[in-house]
Design a protein around this motif. Sequence first.
Motif, PDB file in Angstrom:
ATOM      1  N   GLY A   1       0.961  -1.084  -0.065  1.00  7.99           N
ATOM      2  CA  GLY A   1       0.069  -0.006  -0.039  1.00  7.99           C
ATOM      3  C   GLY A   1       0.936   1.415   0.114  1.00  7.99           C
ATOM      4  N   VAL A   2       1.964   1.152   0.894  1.00  7.74           N
ATOM      5  CA  VAL A   2       2.834   2.328   0.731  1.00  7.74           C
ATOM      6  C   VAL A   2       3.313   2.751  -0.508  1.00  7.74           C
ATOM      7  CG1 VAL A   2       4.995   3.364   1.590  1.00  7.74           C
ATOM      8  CG2 VAL A   2       3.399   2.213   3.250  1.00  7.74           C
TER       9      VAL A   2
ATOM     10  N   ASN B   1     -11.406   6.796  -2.265  1.00 10.90           N
ATOM     11  CA  ASN B   1     -12.272   5.812  -2.576  1.00 10.90           C
ATOM     12  C   ASN B   1     -12.616   5.710  -3.863  1.00 10.90           C
ATOM     13  OD1 ASN B   1     -12.798   5.291   0.078  1.00 10.90           O
ATOM     14  ND2 ASN B   1     -14.406   6.473   0.238  1.00 10.90           N
ATOM     15  N   GLN B   2     -12.485   6.674  -4.800  1.00  6.90           N
ATOM     16  CA  GLN B   2     -12.841   6.573  -6.161  1.00  6.90           C
ATOM     17  C   GLN B   2     -11.640   6.117  -7.141  1.00  6.90           C
ATOM     18  OE1 GLN B   2     -14.301  10.482  -7.395  1.00  6.90           O
ATOM     19  NE2 GLN B   2     -16.448  10.133  -6.662  1.00  6.90           N
ATOM     20  N   SER B   3     -10.497   6.265  -6.444  1.00  3.13           N
ATOM     21  CA  SER B   3      -9.258   5.831  -7.565  1.00  3.13           C
ATOM     22  C   SER B   3      -8.582   4.734  -6.891  1.00  3.13           C
ATOM     23  CB  SER B   3      -8.692   7.060  -7.776  1.00  3.13           C
ATOM     24  OG  SER B   3      -7.835   7.437  -6.571  1.00  3.13           O
ATOM     25  N   VAL B   4      -8.754   4.244  -5.682  1.00  2.57           N
ATOM     26  CA  VAL B   4      -7.570   3.253  -5.032  1.00  2.57           C
ATOM     27  C   VAL B   4      -8.347   1.914  -5.477  1.00  2.57           C
ATOM     28  CG1 VAL B   4      -6.597   2.100  -3.231  1.00  2.57           C
ATOM     29  CG2 VAL B   4      -6.828   4.856  -3.536  1.00  2.57           C
ATOM     30  N   PRO B   5      -7.603   0.785  -6.001  1.00  2.00           N
ATOM     31  CA  PRO B   5      -8.317  -0.578  -6.311  1.00  2.00           C
ATOM     32  C   PRO B   5      -8.897  -1.242  -5.076  1.00  2.00           C
ATOM     33  CG  PRO B   5      -6.073  -0.407  -7.309  1.00  2.00           C
ATOM     34  CD  PRO B   5      -6.207   0.950  -6.742  1.00  2.00           C
ATOM     35  N   ASP B   6      -9.943  -1.956  -5.132  1.00  2.41           N
ATOM     36  CA  ASP B   6     -10.306  -2.506  -3.717  1.00  2.41           C
ATOM     37  C   ASP B   6      -9.220  -3.309  -3.079  1.00  2.41           C
ATOM     38  OD1 ASP B   6     -12.945  -3.349  -2.311  1.00  2.41           O
ATOM     39  OD2 ASP B   6     -11.924  -5.213  -2.906  1.00  2.41           O
ATOM     40  N   GLU B   7      -8.522  -4.022  -3.675  1.00  5.27           N
ATOM     41  CA  GLU B   7      -7.559  -4.984  -2.951  1.00  5.27           C
ATOM     42  C   GLU B   7      -6.515  -4.298  -2.485  1.00  5.27           C
ATOM     43  OE1 GLU B   7      -6.161  -4.544  -7.576  1.00  5.27           O
ATOM     44  OE2 GLU B   7      -8.125  -4.904  -6.401  1.00  5.27           O
TER      45      GLU B   7
ATOM     46  N   ALA C   1     -10.384   3.206 -14.151  1.00  7.04           N
ATOM     47  CA  ALA C   1     -10.246   1.511 -13.683  1.00  7.04           C
ATOM     48  C   ALA C   1     -11.019   1.072 -12.712  1.00  7.04           C
ATOM     49  CB  ALA C   1      -8.841   1.574 -13.463  1.00  7.04           C
ATOM     50  N   THR C   2     -11.102   1.870 -11.497  1.00 13.44           N
ATOM     51  CA  THR C   2     -11.802   1.618 -10.339  1.00 13.44           C
ATOM     52  C   THR C   2     -13.483   1.585 -10.618  1.00 13.44           C
ATOM     53  OG1 THR C   2     -10.240   2.642  -8.974  1.00 13.44           O
ATOM     54  CG2 THR C   2     -12.376   2.089  -7.857  1.00 13.44           C
TER      55      THR C   2
END
Length: 427
Positions: free
Chosen positions: A211-212, A331-337, A408-409
């Motif tokens: 994540g970092v 929330n709108q741009s980070v992939p769920d995983e 993409a998200t």
Amino acid sequence: MLPNTTPWRSSRDFRLLWTSGAVTLLGSVFTMTAIPLQIADLTGSPLAVGAVGAVELVPTIVFGLYGGVLADRADRRTVALVTELGLAGLSALLLANALLGTPMLWPLYAAAGCAAAVHGLQQPSVEAVVPRLVPHEQLLAAGSLLSLRWNIAGLAGPAAAGVVIATAGVPVAYLVDLATFLVSVALLAAVRPVPSARDAEVPHLRAFTEGVRYTARRPELVGTHLVDLAATVFALPTALLPFLAGELDARWALGLLYTAGAAGGLLAAATGGWTERVARHGRPVLLSGALIGAAMVAAALCRNVWALLVCLAAAGAAGWVGDTFRTAMWNQSVPDELRGRTAGLEVLVGSAGPALGDVRAGGFAARDGLRAALRSGGLLCLASTGVLAAALPALWRYDRRTDPHVAATRAADPNRPAEAGAPEGVA
């Protein structure tokens, strides 16, 4: 100007999550008020009261990091539910201690540290679950409603806690908190499970580095955290409020000073419908930091408690704007995983900033005086925001309509209707 309540009305699970959090926040304020009061009564030492923050900081950071990994490896609803039960147990222990003839001191510190650890485990899952409960196009509105919840609790909680403790005593405050946790647990239990696609993997803290690394590759996301740190480290006046109230001969207004920021945030949220029409989210994030700095510079010039309240409310309103758009960007741009681990990073920043801000404000005030501490903090916040705007043009240029990460998200959104193939409308 009215806030968009579509997520609350259309998603049963989001409605349950929102209500659960609102109930918990209101109850937690009672405990957050009661613990320092008990320590003050038992020790008579301001240092002993201040030590609560030090006890809470490290567990929040360490367990927040692990909580981010857990949120990407386990059912997020289950993590939130189990940790809520743990927090209820800690409230029960505090209640038992308060009912002793002479309450013991060490359980207060132990409970504060354990609660910080459990909250650190919980918060990334609570934040990361939202994009699984509402459609992508409603995430800005959902973030706004969640921020509104914080402001309601920050405004109503301290006043209610003060009345209850003064009239019924500290044990009743812990009892109220315990009752709210039990209500919250019942609400969370009704939320549908939100399993992770990788829940078979054992969570390891080293996975947090993924994540970092992801965040480091996106300067606009780094910028949102740096603006938040600039505001909380340089322009957070919480530690100075009791002394400002005394200097203005207005100790009666101390409660108002503590809640002014929440009042400003609540007013901004109640009239925040305009946020739906903003596409370049990085700009209000930067502007909110600048407005917070300007409000603190103005506060340093105030010689009247009412003028000071206006400045604090303005800072709270600006803070709500920054929080709303920062949350929307993530929330709108980070992939769920990766959303759990990026939320863990948010917990780290959100915990370290206010703690460092109190140290900075107290140190500057001791050396240069109250007004100088406020003024210098505001100017440093303003200057930092300007530097960040120049150094991170990606943050200023960020546009949800054209950003590839958002696209993409949105395409991977599990709540996306089958017919929703057209691009999102231009604001």
